[in-house]
Design a protein around this motif. Structure first.
Motif, mmCIF file in Angstrom:
data_model
loop_
_atom_site.group_PDB
_atom_site.id
_atom_site.type_symbol
_atom_site.label_atom_id
_atom_site.label_comp_id
_atom_site.label_asym_id
_atom_site.label_seq_id
_atom_site.Cartn_x
_atom_site.Cartn_y
_atom_site.Cartn_z
ATOM 1 N N ASN A 213 1.053 7.130 2.589
ATOM 2 C CA ASN A 213 0.477 5.783 2.598
ATOM 3 C C ASN A 213 1.302 4.870 1.724
ATOM 4 O O ASN A 213 1.312 5.001 0.507
ATOM 5 C CB ASN A 213 -0.961 5.813 2.083
ATOM 6 N N CYS A 241 2.259 5.299 7.018
ATOM 7 C CA CYS A 241 1.242 4.247 7.145
ATOM 8 C C CYS A 241 1.607 3.137 6.171
ATOM 9 O O CYS A 241 1.768 3.386 4.979
ATOM 10 C CB CYS A 241 -0.144 4.792 6.833
ATOM 11 N N SER A 243 0.532 -0.193 4.324
ATOM 12 C CA SER A 243 -0.715 -0.886 3.977
ATOM 13 C C SER A 243 -0.474 -2.025 3.007
ATOM 14 O O SER A 243 -0.462 -1.834 1.792
ATOM 15 C CB SER A 243 -1.708 0.104 3.342
#
Lengths: 496, 496
Positions: A213, A241, A243
């Motif tokens: 992340n 990912c 973010s």
């Protein structure tokens, strides 16, 4: 009836069967996409201390000025086009592989809390034991599909060694997909090395088995820790990912439209970097955004403005053609698992799931704006995960559902409870929460007037005491353990 | 900043600006409509003890056999075609007139609770003082648009005289639209007479100023109390809301599809009767439905199955071309204003409002499946009414919302709090709940670790102590008072 109902199989859902809600029309979505392009063209993104990333963008035709990268309108989006629209994230138990994208939904526990709380022991710093408890609880429920990452901070372990214990716990105490370390490129590399001990390098060359992340340092900055970790995951073909983290008015302008546009701009650039490092690298377009109380400066969660941004970010991710990690989930600023906690959480989860998000961080346990993982809130949220996954199945308008035979068997004014139709369906008809209901007021009062959070305490204790680890070959477990020992021995403890 | 924010005007919204969510496609909706037709053709509806109603249907071409009325497929729907798609429900303060239908949303307090509770005095039978308190609280908030009907049961007043005190209270303590008595045709008639004392008979000949809520005795029965009251409201051209009441598995088959079809069937017949009595009579297609725990037999609210039925009933009402009263609202089976209460309530409200319902009973105060109106839950629900009405406004994707000047003023890594864009917008940007936030954990603990319901107590007390009645001509108030006295004197007290 009770026994029949009790023996009914419990459904476990992994996909949606009702349409995604479209809060904005195409014209508004195009305007937001144009604003993202404007940000990337006129302001740009800084990659601080990562010359490799800057070189990738320069070679791809972006404008690089010092650490700042700017893009012609449409360029960043075109660099994302090699990302897959849907892919499999493999679990060490193939039955627990998840699909990211399409009509699939992947729920995971909270992420990053330094504190935990339960009604017996109160609020306290999280330890490795708490971390392992939440991995076990997540393994034990069929309403969470993914083991998460830094489920809580194991604050009793040195900061620079936590990732080793966390990855070891995910790989040994659970068999669901998980996330690895991202707080330095080395930690990312070690996390991937540990995954290779379980899945094998050949398998991982072709397939994603671990997620990283990558939080953007919003506004408009990637630091070398994050862009470095991003490149490590992407080089290994593992799932990245991206973010952005935007509280409107602080890390971006004060409106849902601005939050959506900036999240898209920042997210596209991270996804573009992953694609430049390894075209086809599986990515997720993530977000972490919310609002503030502009009088007190306190962060707020589940607000209407944040929920609107959540809904439109699902639409923007669908249009970008990559899986979406929602900025929603069961999130709240409340200090207790009370009415406010569930008001914030349930609204945010409706916005998240109705809009068609694919992966949901913070689907269980979150309190105090993420400072706390609450054991009771975790159980309450699991019930609502189950309710929402049931809702996402929709319903069939079929002859059998209509129950014509029941009308022919009864008639006006008569009860349907004993009809053959009811008997055919009652065992599986309605979603059943795990928290016991309070019962009528008199019974409830006699039993101590227990609120939902108080009734949830027994459930997490039962789940923990019933926990049994999934099977894992001894040789693999030894190899993981040896790796952790070796790496820990090679490093001095760091506590900051 | 705090003072600027505090002086900002508070928005009050009465319409939606985002699309209604369509959970089912046309094929499924057509199947449900066909099932409603099947019920009316093959099973029918009984009108018990109301020969006038039976005569209306016979003359309209329906088949009447004893007390049972059956309809050719499509016939009941065609009888509804004279009902208006949208109309004004007039308030005695013209600024508070509401529109029913279209993109308008009308929220009202709970209805029918025999008990009340607050954290100081606990749970107890509701009295007329409680009734008046909730009328005052409803008058005081801009998040409820309608004063409601039997907000709570004033159990200290004889059963046969309660309607007089309730209508008097609505007309004198508030100036919002309201509902009258329905528990006998005489009580309906007196309610309308009292409204005439305020609005004048000429005005009411043309316009609706009062609503009657006609509960169907589901399954498939109208008793003469309800059909008689329906005819009284319809003859006077006042608003008839028809509300089937179905717990799936008990008053109908066990599925959301069956609940939706039966609600449509029962609702269309009531609406048809209103149209036969007075073509063009303003009506609302209502519902009251939920699920049961099929192991314990307890009623459940906010369940996924009930929320799905709520969403499809909005679609069916839109297709029928009449305003929709949702079976949702802030409803819960919980005994306390705890996490379960808000979990149930918030989910039901999302289903209600996202699907495009026009009028919402039980938008504030409901606990224990409607047995209790809670003063604290009322305040908590108001905050969520405000949040949802804000969400329904959606947001604009405009240059000003995007805040380009703020990006030009700051840059990557810089804070947006002091930008001119933030200063232009912070006073009105985010919805502000009325319940004070808990603050950081340390502050919150020092202040007694108060849950949201505990922090809500001060708010209802403040609202009640600040209450001032809206102006009303003395002559009208005297006429109302004289009418109540006259009617009360003419009747013996009845306590059942």
């Amino acid at each position: 009836m009770a026994r029949l109902g009790a023996s009914a199989p419990v459904a476990s859902y992994t996909r949606r069967n009702i349409p995604a809600y479209q809060v904005l029309d195409d014209a508004a979505l195009l305007a937001i996409e144009a604003q993202a392009d404007w940000i990337l063209d006129r302001i740009g993104i800084e990659f601080r201390g990562d010359d490799v990333a800057l070189d990738f963008f320069r070679e791809a035709g972006a404008r690089v000025d010092g650490q700042r990268v700017t893009f012609e309108p449409g360029h960043a989006r075109s660099l994302c086009s090699t990302a897959p629209e849907q892919f499999t994230l493999y679990a060490r138990n193939p039955e627990k592989n998840v699909q990211l994208g399409g009509d699939h939904v992947v729920l995971m526990p909270g992420y990053g809390s330094p504190f935990v709380s339960d009604l017996d022991r109160g609020r306290r710093y999280a330890t490795l034991e708490d971390f392992q408890n939440f991995v076990k609880l997540t393994y034990a429920t069929h309403w969470l599909h993914h083991s998460g990452g830094t489920v809580v901070e194991p604050t009793d372990v040195p900061v620079n060694k936590r990732y080793l214990d966390m990855v070891f716990s995910h790989l040994t105490l659970s068999d669901k997909p998980f996330m690895g370390g991202v707080t330095s490129p080395d930690r990312a590399r070690d996390s991937i090395t540990m995954a290779r001990l379980v899945f094998g390098p050949e398998f991982m060359y072709q397939n994603a088995v671990i997620q990283g992340n990558i939080n953007v340092n919003s506004p408009l900055i990637y630091d070398d820790t994050m862009s470095g970790a991003l490149r490590v995951y992407a080089e290994a073909g593992q799932c990245v990912c991206v973010s952005p983290a935007i509280f409107s008015g602080a890390m971006g302008p004060l409106s849902p439209a601005a939050v959506a546009a900036q999240t898209l701009a920042e997210g596209m650039v991270g996804i573009a970097l992953a694609q430049l490092v390894k075209p086809g690298c599986p990515v997720v377009f993530g977000s972490f955004h919310s609002t503030m109380n502009l009088k007190s400066g306190a962060l707020t969660f589940g607000s209407p403005e944040a929920n609107l941004a959540t809904m439109v970010l699902s639409q923007l991710g669908h249009r970008l053609g990559v899986p979406v990690r929602s900025g929603g989930g069961h999130i709240s600023a409340s200090n207790a698992a009370d009415g406010q906690a569930m008001q914030d959480s349930v609204g945010a989860m409706w916005a998240t799931l109705l809009s068609g998000a694919h992966q949901v961080w913070h689907a269980a346990g979150w309190l105090e704006g993420g400072l706390v993982m609450s054991y009771e809130k975790f159980i309450m949220d699991l019930d609502h995960c189950g309710a929402m996954m049931t809702l996402l199945q929709g319903f069939e308008a079929t002859e059998e559902a209509f129950g014509r035979d029941a009308y022919l068997e009864t008639g006006p004014g008569e009860n349907f409870l004993s009809t053959a139709h009811t008997l055919r369906h009652f065992a599986t008809a309605n979603f059943q929460p795990d928290i016991p209901e309070g019962g009528p007021f008199e019974t409830w009062s006699e039993n101590g007037s227990l609120r939902a959070d108080q009734r949830a305490t027994a459930q997490w204790k039962t789940m923990l005491s019933a926990y049994e680890p999934p099977a894992l070959e001894d040789s693999i477990k030894t190899a993981l353990s040896d790796f952790v020992t070796e790496r820990k021995t090679a490093m001095k403890d760091e506590w900051y």
